[in-house]
Write a protein that holds these residues in place. Structure first.
Motif: not given
Length: 100
Positions: A7-21, A23-30, A40-46
């Motif tokens: 579960i922890e390994e999957i959470v880390g991989q999902l968090t990385d995926l969410y960051d790339v896909q 969070v980075s876009q939100i950082r650029e735009s907002a 933070a919200n996506l970490a809970g979802i992951a």
């Protein structure tokens, strides 16, 4: 390998995926503050997605696999397939969750 470590390994991989896909876009735009709130919200979802993905309920696992596929770039291929996240998604999509 089902359990806390998986579960922890999957959470880390999902968090990385969410960051790339996402969070980075939100950082650029907002901006950084908005991106941190979303991250933070996506970490809970992951975590919730990971728990459902490796759980005993095939319907929940299949739904979780759809959530992963929704944000996953198609070019990941072999790298994704060999990861804990990829194996869990494959198991959920093929119904192997029920056979665990």
């Amino acid at each position: 390998m089902t359990g806390r470590r998986e579960i922890e390994e999957i959470v880390g991989q999902l968090t990385d995926l969410y960051d790339v896909q996402l969070v980075s876009q939100i950082r650029e735009s907002a901006g950084a503050e908005a991106a941190e709130l979303v991250a933070a919200n996506l970490a809970g979802i992951a975590r919730q997605v990971a728990v459902r993905l490796v759980g005993d309920d095939p319907t929940a696992a299949s739904d979780a696999a759809e959530v992963v596929r929704a944000v996953m770039p198609t070019e990941l291929g072999e790298e994704f397939a060999g990861s804990a996240l990829g194996r869990a998604v494959h198991a959920a999509e093929t119904g192997a969750v029920a056979a665990r």
